[in-house]
Design a protein around this motif. Structure first.
Motif, short mmCIF file in Angstrom:
data_model
loop_
_atom_site.label_atom_id
_atom_site.label_comp_id
_atom_site.label_asym_id
_atom_site.label_seq_id
_atom_site.Cartn_x
_atom_site.Cartn_y
_atom_site.Cartn_z
N TYR A 360 0.69 -1.43 -0.04
CA TYR A 360 -0.04 0.06 0.00
C TYR A 360 0.97 1.22 -0.05
CZ TYR A 360 1.07 0.20 5.18
OH TYR A 360 1.62 0.12 6.33
N ILE A 361 0.32 2.39 -0.16
CA ILE A 361 0.95 3.71 -0.13
C ILE A 361 -0.04 4.56 0.49
CG2 ILE A 361 2.18 3.45 -2.14
CD1 ILE A 361 -0.20 5.12 -3.65
N SER A 362 0.55 5.71 0.90
CA SER A 362 -0.23 6.68 1.95
C SER A 362 -1.65 7.24 0.91
CB SER A 362 0.55 8.08 1.79
OG SER A 362 -0.37 9.00 2.80
N GLN A 363 -2.78 7.43 1.57
CA GLN A 363 -4.04 7.58 1.03
C GLN A 363 -4.08 9.06 0.70
OE1 GLN A 363 -7.17 6.23 3.88
NE2 GLN A 363 -6.73 4.01 3.30
N ASP A 364 -3.05 9.73 1.22
CA ASP A 364 -3.30 11.11 0.88
C ASP A 364 -2.69 11.49 -0.69
OD1 ASP A 364 -4.09 11.49 3.46
OD2 ASP A 364 -2.32 11.89 4.31
N LEU A 365 -1.98 10.63 -1.16
CA LEU A 365 -1.41 10.91 -2.59
C LEU A 365 -2.32 10.64 -3.61
CD1 LEU A 365 2.02 9.03 -1.88
CD2 LEU A 365 1.45 11.49 -1.80
N PRO A 366 -2.26 11.26 -4.78
CA PRO A 366 -3.27 10.87 -5.73
C PRO A 366 -2.85 9.83 -6.63
CG PRO A 366 -1.78 12.77 -6.55
CD PRO A 366 -1.37 12.39 -5.09
N PHE A 367 -2.34 8.92 -6.15
CA PHE A 367 -1.95 7.46 -6.75
C PHE A 367 -2.52 6.31 -5.98
CE2 PHE A 367 1.40 10.60 -6.97
CZ PHE A 367 1.29 10.90 -8.50
N LYS A 368 -2.49 4.99 -6.39
CA LYS A 368 -2.95 3.88 -5.69
C LYS A 368 -2.13 2.77 -6.33
CE LYS A 368 -6.84 2.72 -8.91
NZ LYS A 368 -8.35 2.65 -8.86
N ILE A 369 -2.05 1.55 -5.53
CA ILE A 369 -1.31 0.45 -6.14
C ILE A 369 -2.32 -0.50 -6.38
CG2 ILE A 369 0.03 -1.47 -5.08
CD1 ILE A 369 1.75 0.76 -5.39
N LYS A 370 -2.06 -1.13 -7.46
CA LYS A 370 -3.01 -2.08 -7.93
C LYS A 370 -2.21 -3.42 -8.31
CE LYS A 370 -6.27 -2.92 -11.98
NZ LYS A 370 -7.05 -2.24 -12.99
N SER A 371 -2.64 -4.66 -8.07
CA SER A 371 -2.10 -5.75 -8.20
C SER A 371 -2.41 -6.23 -9.71
CB SER A 371 -2.50 -7.07 -7.36
OG SER A 371 -2.11 -8.10 -7.64
N SER A 372 -1.45 -6.78 -10.60
CA SER A 372 -1.58 -6.89 -11.71
C SER A 372 -1.23 -8.27 -11.98
CB SER A 372 -0.82 -6.27 -12.54
OG SER A 372 0.78 -6.30 -12.26
N ALA A 373 -0.49 -9.00 -11.16
CA ALA A 373 0.07 -10.32 -11.36
C ALA A 373 0.46 -10.90 -9.93
CB ALA A 373 0.89 -10.97 -12.47
N PRO A 374 0.48 -12.26 -9.65
CA PRO A 374 1.10 -12.76 -8.51
C PRO A 374 2.64 -12.06 -8.16
CG PRO A 374 0.03 -14.47 -9.49
CD PRO A 374 0.04 -13.34 -10.22
N ASN A 375 2.76 -11.33 -7.10
CA ASN A 375 3.97 -10.70 -6.82
C ASN A 375 4.32 -9.70 -7.54
OD1 ASN A 375 4.33 -12.58 -4.80
ND2 ASN A 375 5.65 -13.84 -5.97
N PHE A 376 3.35 -9.02 -8.43
CA PHE A 376 3.73 -7.72 -9.27
C PHE A 376 2.32 -6.97 -9.03
CE2 PHE A 376 6.04 -11.02 -11.51
CZ PHE A 376 7.11 -10.13 -11.89
N TYR A 377 2.69 -5.63 -9.17
CA TYR A 377 1.96 -4.56 -8.77
C TYR A 377 2.01 -3.36 -9.59
CZ TYR A 377 1.38 -7.02 -4.26
OH TYR A 377 1.05 -8.05 -3.44
N SER A 378 0.97 -2.48 -9.88
CA SER A 378 1.38 -1.19 -10.65
C SER A 378 0.97 -0.15 -10.00
CB SER A 378 0.04 -1.31 -12.10
OG SER A 378 0.65 -2.55 -12.82
#
Length: 809
Positions: A360-378
């Motif tokens: 995860y990242i801070s919720q105050d930022l205009p970004f988000k983490i998304k899981s694209s595959a096992p062990n891989f995130y965007s």
């Protein structure tokens, strides 16, 4: 981000550069996509055995692959990696199975083994032998053993429940030390490869005297579980064995079997007590279980074997590992939502629940983490970005596993936001005012306008322009210019306050973006007055043709308003504030001038001793710095009747200071009278020729008199305390018969003001006259008829004969 996979199988020990597979055909890609996407291989353990040929779209062997070194006894043995493409991002999983070849022969750890066998050993006695080792797997590993000679001993292959095998040498016939004290045997191990390979070891059997019973372990297999953080010296297990013999033959010693060398560095067994303790560092991520073969040997050389299975349990002793695979830096501030900024790989070397990772990242930022595959995130954008508000972000990525206690790892990314021209230049104020004195020098700086732009770089580079507009019928550029870089407004010409008091111009500020943005500011330029114009006297009018005189009766009281000097100044402000002063006077004790209003009043009672002629010189000054002034001469007649005034002012016309002007005006008057006389004669003759029916038309079209010149207005004392303008009408009736002529005034003349004709010696009569012949009928203001013209009419009336009337105004 898409994830596709393909699997290949290759034998080990292939030459470097050998083709593994064609990913263009297998993944449905093309060469252009590989190049534009900057295809590359990503492996989690950074061991690149397989390379990518982007020019041909093939996978090739990058370096020597030894299956035994890579996977030991694990089968199947596979290499796992990903092929990453960008723009857009794609992720393809590749599995390459390494097939075993028979490149290793079986071998024994020692060249020779010695056994002591009691002669009383019964047939069927078993003697544990070291198994041969072969790093190959499947059919390429050890398949059979052969013992030669086999007169007394035979081989027995024992398969354990866990699938492992070990060999025993079994006594087939009883031994007799007296016949043969020593037996020399050869043990050979064969694998199943093609061609088949083998390895052998010598076995020396020494026959001992009788020891009838061999030791026996309490368990054939011992199982124990050990945490990976077990301390050195910790006892994990105690084994035991029994021997039915007596004396020294029942003394048993414990030891590890000769083929347990891999575990001997981590564990140790006490030869007397049978306690197994930890001597090295256990790591679940390196080895999850250990298998130890132990032996119990009595003094007579009889042995028994058993197996110890050690299971290492996992502890959460590894923090997650964050790897940034790809990062786009910087990104435009107008990037749409869900723009992929970075590709992230996160792995945890622990297992089970301890390897489950939450990112995860801070919720105050205009970004988000998304899981694209096992062990891989965007890492993707989740809100509108604005460089002017936040030019860069420090994004901290946190990965936390689910162990107890949990371990976490942070990874920071500095992301810059690139500028887009989304802000126009702005002025601090919409309206500005500048002041400049009139009569300025051309090129004078008036004002500098300054705009600001929240953008960056060329998008914030501002140029200034003067908007084209009309000022007094001319282009604004004819009056002003603006410096393109500094915004300085410069006057192109000199200004005159009396002509133009203010200007309104518009200055445009334009940035260097594409397309450019602009804004305007209105500048009001005020021209400030300077004292460059002297006062102008409107009344009394100073003329050389006739002299004006204000009449003051001798009965006038103190404060009697004689006249008023009227002056103006085309300047403004204090430059137009006028003050009146009496500069010279015939009798300073008789008159005074109002400082502010210019009124001339008496300051004492008029007496009979006061001279009839009074000459006043009034100076009019403005309040400028330096001040400017004008002078006016006011003639005042102190008298109660016109004859008294006439005699005095007739002499005035012969004064030395007016002699030159008088001569000129006398000559001019004589010429005018002569011209008018001749004109009248021509008119009279012409009238007699034409028929009487055209007489009235002739009167309207040809009987007009010459234009009467302008003379200053007359003033009359209405209230007795001041002079006000007095107009009157008159009527003149003229016929050929002088006895019937008449002049009538509708209102009487005031006795306060008189007019003196310098071209004659008589004063205009101000009463009704019945004895003179006047040939015209005139209606108008008495101020509009000069005295010279009036006497001309009288002269013409006496000269005419006949009964044709002449009419005019």
């Amino acid at each position: 981000v898409a994830l596709f996979g393909v699997r290949y199988s290759i034998p080990e020990e292939m030459a470097t550069g050998s083709v593994v597979g064609n990913i263009i055909q297998d993944l449905g890609l093309d060469i252009k996509r590989l190049k534009s996407g900057r295809a590359r291989i990503f492996t989690e353990d950074d061991s690149e055995y397989i390379g990518l040929n982007s020019e041909k779209g093939t996978l090739v062997v990058a370096k020597r692959i030894d299956r035994e070194e890579l996977c030991k006894q694990v089968s199947p043995c596979s290499l796992h990696f990903q092929i990453i493409l960008e723009n857009p991002m794609e992720l393809h999983r590749i599995d390459v199975e390494i097939l075993d070849i028979n490149d290793n022969a079986p071998y024994f750890s020692k060249k020779e083994y010695n056994f002591q066998v009691i002669e009383s050993a019964s047939p069927g006695a078993r003697y544990s032998l070291e198994s041969a080792s072969d790093p190959d797997v499947a059919m390429n590993t050890i398949q059979t053993y052969k013992l030669n000679p086999s007169d007394n001993f035979k081989l027995n292959v024992v398969s354990l429940p866990d699938g492992t095998k070990y060999i025993e040498m079994v006594l087939h016939t009883s031994l007799d030390r007296e016949k043969q004290e020593e037996h020399k045997l050869t043990l050979t191990a064969f694998d199943g490869g093609n061609p088949q390979k083998s390895g052998s070891v010598k076995i020396n059997v020494i026959v001992l005297d009788a020891n009838d019973n061999a030791p026996v372990f309490s368990q054939s297999v011992y199982r124990v579980t050990v945490p990976e953080n077990a301390q050195k010296g910790a006892v994990i297990l105690r084994v035991s064995a029994s021997d039915n013999d007596k004396g020294t033959n029942e003394e048993i010693t414990f030891s590890f079997s000769q083929h347990t060398s891999s575990a001997s560095s981590l564990f140790i067994i006490d030869p007397h007590s049978g306690e197994i303790s930890v001597t090295g560092v256990l790591d679940y991520e390196k080895a999850k279980h250990y298998e130890i073969n132990i032996e119990a040997t009595d003094k007579g050389g009889l042995t028994d074997t058993s197996k110890v299975l050690i299971e290492v349990t996992d502890l959460n002793d590894n923090a997650p590992i964050i790897s940034i695979i790809s990062l786009s830096n910087a990104i435009p501030e107008d990037s749409p939502l869900n723009t992929v900024i970075a590709m992230i790989n996160i792995k945890d070397l622990d297992s089970g629940k301890n390897s489950h990772v939450r990112c995860y990242i801070s919720q105050d930022l205009p970004f988000k983490i998304k899981s694209s595959a096992p062990n891989f995130y965007s890492l993707i954008s989740d809100d509108i970005l604005d460089r002017e508000t936040v030019p860069e972000y420090n994004i901290t990525i946190t990965a936390v596993d689910e162990g107890s206690p949990p371990f976490s790892t942070n990874k920071s990314i500095n992301l810059r936001i690139s500028d887009v021209n989304d802000h126009a230049p702005t002025f601090p104020q919409q309206f500005l005012t500048a002041f400049v004195n009139e009569n300025n020098s051309p090129g004078m700086s008036l004002l500098t306008v300054k705009a600001s732009d929240m953008d960056y770089g060329s998008n914030a580079r501002i140029s200034y322009f003067l908007e084209d507009s009309q000022l007094n019928g001319m282009s604004a550029s004819a009056y002003f210019s603006v410096n393109v870089e500094r915004g300085e407004i410069v006057a192109v010409r000199s200004f005159d306050y009396e002509q133009t008091k203010e200007f309104h111009i518009r200055v445009k500020a334009q940035d260097g973006g594409s397309p450019p943005l602009s804004s305007n500011v209105t500048v009001k330029i005020m021209i400030q007055d300077q004292n460059d114009n002297p006062p102008q006297v409107l009344y009394p009018v100073q003329t050389g043709g006739s002299l004006m005189a204000e009449m003051v009766p001798r009965s006038a009281d103190v404060g009697y308003l004689v006249t008023k000097v009227v002056a103006v100044d085309v300047d403004s402000g204090q430059n137009a504030w006028l003050s009146y002063k009496l500069q010279k006077a015939t009798d300073r004790a008789l008159f005074e001038v109002g400082l502010q209003n210019g009124e001339i009043r008496t300051i004492r009672q008029v007496t009979d001793k006061d001279a009839v002629k009074q000459r006043l010189t009034v100076i009019v000054e403005d309040n400028g710095q330096p001040s400017r002034s004008a002078t006016v001469i006011v003639n005042v007649a102190v008298a109660d009747s016109f004859p008294e005034v006439l005699s005095e002012f007739t002499e005035l016309t012969h004064d030395k200071e007016y002699n030159d002007n008088l001569t000129f005006y006398l000559v001019l008057a004589l010429a005018v009278v002569s011209f008018l006389f001749i004109t009248c004669l021509v008119v009279i003759i012409s009238v007699r020729i034409y028929r009487w029916r055209r007489e009235r038309l002739f009167y309207k079209s040809s009987g007009n008199l010459p234009v009467i010149p302008y003379y200053p207005p007359l003033y009359a004392d209405v209230s007795g305390t001041g002079t006000l303008k007095q107009g009157f009408s008159y009527e003149v009736y003229g016929t050929t018969d002088s006895r019937m002529s008449d002049v009538k005034n509708s209102r009487p003349f005031s006795q306060s003001t008189m007019s003196i004709d310098q071209s004659a010696t008589r004063t205009v009569q101000r009463h009704k006259t019945e004895s003179e012949n006047i040939p015209t009928e005139v209606r108008g203001s008495a101020a509009d008829v000069p005295s010279g013209t009036y006497w001309l009419f009288r002269f013409v009336a006496r000269m005419r004969k006949g009964n044709t009337p002449v009419m005019g105004k």
